[in-house]
Design a protein around this motif. Structure first.
Motif, PDB file in Angstrom:
ATOM      1  N   ALA A 101       0.784  -1.303   0.051  1.00 21.46           N
ATOM      2  CA  ALA A 101       0.109   0.081  -0.006  1.00 21.46           C
ATOM      3  C   ALA A 101       0.902   1.115   0.094  1.00 21.46           C
ATOM      4  O   ALA A 101       1.736   1.346   0.518  1.00 21.46           O
ATOM      5  CB  ALA A 101      -1.073  -0.038   1.136  1.00 21.46           C
ATOM      6  N   VAL A 102       0.368   2.409  -0.594  1.00 21.29           N
ATOM      7  CA  VAL A 102       1.290   3.466  -0.605  1.00 21.29           C
ATOM      8  C   VAL A 102       0.144   4.684  -0.127  1.00 21.29           C
ATOM      9  O   VAL A 102      -0.924   4.771  -0.403  1.00 21.29           O
ATOM     10  CB  VAL A 102       1.431   3.938  -2.018  1.00 21.29           C
ATOM     11  N   VAL A 103       0.704   5.517   0.742  1.00 17.85           N
ATOM     12  CA  VAL A 103       0.233   6.777   1.410  1.00 17.85           C
ATOM     13  C   VAL A 103       0.818   7.897   0.898  1.00 17.85           C
ATOM     14  O   VAL A 103       2.028   8.032   1.144  1.00 17.85           O
ATOM     15  CB  VAL A 103       0.011   6.715   2.807  1.00 17.85           C
ATOM     16  N   ARG A 136      -6.629   4.635  -7.433  1.00 21.58           N
ATOM     17  CA  ARG A 136      -5.921   3.341  -7.602  1.00 21.58           C
ATOM     18  C   ARG A 136      -5.965   2.718  -6.366  1.00 21.58           C
ATOM     19  O   ARG A 136      -5.557   3.088  -5.283  1.00 21.58           O
ATOM     20  CB  ARG A 136      -4.518   3.580  -7.992  1.00 21.58           C
ATOM     21  N   LEU A 137      -6.425   1.419  -6.577  1.00 24.10           N
ATOM     22  CA  LEU A 137      -6.526   0.585  -5.437  1.00 24.10           C
ATOM     23  C   LEU A 137      -5.150   0.474  -4.716  1.00 24.10           C
ATOM     24  O   LEU A 137      -4.220   0.218  -5.236  1.00 24.10           O
ATOM     25  CB  LEU A 137      -6.872  -0.862  -6.023  1.00 24.10           C
ATOM     26  N   PRO A 164      -8.433  -7.634  -3.451  1.00 23.69           N
ATOM     27  CA  PRO A 164      -8.787  -6.272  -3.494  1.00 23.69           C
ATOM     28  C   PRO A 164     -10.254  -5.908  -3.560  1.00 23.69           C
ATOM     29  O   PRO A 164     -10.782  -4.917  -3.123  1.00 23.69           O
ATOM     30  CB  PRO A 164      -8.075  -6.047  -4.877  1.00 23.69           C
ATOM     31  N   ALA A 165     -11.144  -6.813  -4.255  1.00 25.38           N
ATOM     32  CA  ALA A 165     -12.398  -6.416  -4.453  1.00 25.38           C
ATOM     33  C   ALA A 165     -13.025  -6.560  -2.929  1.00 25.38           C
ATOM     34  O   ALA A 165     -14.049  -5.759  -2.622  1.00 25.38           O
ATOM     35  CB  ALA A 165     -13.109  -7.468  -5.375  1.00 25.38           C
ATOM     36  N   ALA A 166     -12.662  -7.331  -2.220  1.00 28.45           N
ATOM     37  CA  ALA A 166     -13.222  -7.443  -0.803  1.00 28.45           C
ATOM     38  C   ALA A 166     -13.097  -6.437   0.149  1.00 28.45           C
ATOM     39  O   ALA A 166     -13.811  -5.982   0.658  1.00 28.45           O
ATOM     40  CB  ALA A 166     -12.716  -8.700  -0.085  1.00 28.45           C
ATOM     41  N   SER A 167     -11.734  -5.800  -0.126  1.00 24.47           N
ATOM     42  CA  SER A 167     -11.611  -4.468   0.538  1.00 24.47           C
ATOM     43  C   SER A 167     -12.390  -3.459   0.205  1.00 24.47           C
ATOM     44  O   SER A 167     -12.370  -2.412   1.223  1.00 24.47           O
ATOM     45  CB  SER A 167     -10.058  -3.945   0.423  1.00 24.47           C
ATOM     46  N   GLY A 170     -13.939   1.984 -11.079  1.00 22.93           N
ATOM     47  CA  GLY A 170     -12.686   1.541 -10.186  1.00 22.93           C
ATOM     48  C   GLY A 170     -13.012   1.366  -8.871  1.00 22.93           C
ATOM     49  O   GLY A 170     -13.972   0.993  -8.278  1.00 22.93           O
ATOM     50  N   THR A 171     -12.033   2.008  -7.881  1.00 22.51           N
ATOM     51  CA  THR A 171     -12.319   1.822  -6.435  1.00 22.51           C
ATOM     52  C   THR A 171     -13.439   2.532  -5.998  1.00 22.51           C
ATOM     53  O   THR A 171     -13.592   2.562  -4.842  1.00 22.51           O
ATOM     54  CB  THR A 171     -10.916   2.155  -5.952  1.00 22.51           C
TER      55      THR A 171
END
Length: 462
Positions: free
Chosen positions: A110-112, A280-281, A319-322, A369-370
């Motif tokens: 992950a990126v912040v 972006r996920l 990713p979809a679950a998140s 998307g997200t």
């Protein structure tokens, strides 16, 4: 050299360090990348008090605040690399980094993004005249005075009357330079009365409203500025040897643009929802990068807010679950899905503060998307942008349960109206004025009547 980590935090200011401390304390591997020689962000060279009130419940100077946040991140187990410039993306969550020791490639789960905001310098404001030394922004001034113990002139003109403008005045005073004039293009000074009243009286700084600097004179050094009265068109010359441009904030969004993230057309910030997730996920954005600009402690609370959402993303089996939303929580929309949006808001056509949309801007109401299932939040004039830009029902409140908006003009009485699909869902008179140059805050509870399956939500003034 290639490094792997759970979370890469780009930017070592208050929001980035606070996020890093929380994520590391949760047992995640966290790498902070900051381009400066020391972490801490702008507070490092703001050598006056006023920091830490909202996030730490105390008051301290900027340098002390910066040191405390950096130490907390380190003590929690985060790795903080300074003089580390992130130059681009090599994948969805893979960063290219340049350091004095060589180039790095950082592969993160992950990126912040916590890259903050900067003041618009003279060149961006297109102020004509000569090009002498002695023309600075607040950040440059404080860097010279507090970090390098350098000297400035003896008579200064400060352009802007925002809270940061008074910070510049204090720095000038410490350097032995008197502020002979502060200018504001607005009919009223932008800063709070708590700043402007003592500033005018105690610091003896004259404030000229409805006024702008139209020319800087001097070849080898600043000699004077020409000031125009916007009501009459009359001009006068003010002798000075230093000019400080303050405020006029723009986000440091280059890395977000390089990623092709959806951008808010009003603030020119990455578009985020109430979890501070971008388009972006696995990439989140916090602090003054997404609401340019608020106080350092509010930015820090963004960092605290994002911790839980990064953890949720990383813990998801896919990713979809998140991104799955509990529809049973839709009834909690006001708190569970606080506002978001942009000065013009995703898909609006009222025009942002910076002109036409640029590549990557969110337009046409397409979030996808997200952001699938998210509700756009729009802001009508006099607001230029609103944060966050989207609402995901059931995903929790925004930071501090507040919607942030940036006004373009002053309104002494703030009668806020919230509508959705042509239906008024809330109306409230708030006890604070609408004023340019500072964030206007609306309680997210005003969304309690919104339909989680409805269309865009609009915030306006009656």
């Amino acid at each position: 050299m290639r490094l792997t980590t759970d979370v890469a935090v780009v930017g070592g200011g208050p929001s980035g360090l606070t996020a890093a401390a929380g994520l590391a304390a949760a047992g995640l591997r966290v790498l902070v990348l900051d381009r400066e020689r020391e972490a801490g962000g702008i507070p490092r060279h703001s050598d006056h008090t006023g920091y830490g009130l909202r996030d730490l419940r105390t008051l301290m100077t900027g340098p002390a605040y910066a040191r405390l946040l950096a130490n907390r991140a380190l003590e929690a187990g985060a790795l903080v690399r300074t003089s580390a410039m992130v130059t681009g993306w090599a994948g969805q969550r893979v960063l290219d980094v340049t350091t004095p020791e060589g180039r790095l490639r950082v592969d993160a789960r992950a990126v912040v993004l916590a890259t903050g905001a900067r003041e618009r310098p003279r060149t961006a404001r297109m102020v004509p005249g000569d090009r002498p030394p002695g023309v600075l922004t607040t950040g440059q001034l404080q860097n010279v005075v507090h970090l390098h113990r350098g000297r400035v002139g003896t008579r200064a003109v400060v352009v802007g009357a925002e809270p940061v403008s008074w910070s510049a005045v204090l720095t000038l005073r410490e350097a032995g330079c008197r502020t002979v004039l502060m200018t504001s293009e607005h009919a009223r000074a932008e800063s709070y009365a708590a700043f402007s009243v003592p500033g005018r009286a105690g610091l003896r700084v004259p404030v000229a409203t409805a006024t702008r600097v139209v020319r800087i004179n001097g070849r080898d050094a600043v000699e004077s500025v020409e000031v125009e009265d916007l009501r009459t068109g009359e001009r006068r010359t003010v002798p000075c040897d230093t000019v400080v441009f303050t405020g006029g904030w723009v986000p440091d969004n280059e890395l977000a643009r390089a990623a092709g993230l959806a951008m808010d057309p009003g603030s020119r910030s990455p578009l985020v929802d109430n979890t501070l997730t971008t388009s972006r996920l696995g990439v989140f954005a916090v602090g003054n990068l997404v609401h340019p600009v608020d106080t350092a402690d509010v930015a820090a609370l963004d960092g605290r807010h994002v911790v839980r959402h990064v953890q949720t993303y990383l813990a998801a089996p896919s990713p979809a679950a998140s991104r799955t939303v509990d529809q049973s929580a839709a009834r909690d929309l006001p708190d569970a899905a606080p506002p978001s949006g942009s000065g013009t808001g995703p898909g609006t056509s009222t025009g942002g503060a910076h002109g036409d949309d640029e590549p990557g801007d969110a337009g046409g109401g397409e979030t996808g998307g997200t952001f699938a299932g998210a509700i756009p939040l729009r802001a009508e004039a006099p607001f230029r942008w609103v944060f966050p830009g989207l609402i995901r029902p059931g995903a929790g409140a925004p930071p501090r349960r507040r919607i942030l908006l940036w006004p373009a003009e002053h309104r002494p009485i703030a009668r806020v109206v919230v509508t959705q699909d042509g239906r008024e869902i809330a109306r409230r008179t708030l006890p604070w004025p609408v004023s340019p140059g500072r964030v206007f805050r609306v309680p997210s509870s005003m969304l309690s009547g919104a339909d989680p399956r409805g269309g865009a939500i609009t915030i306006s003034l009656a």
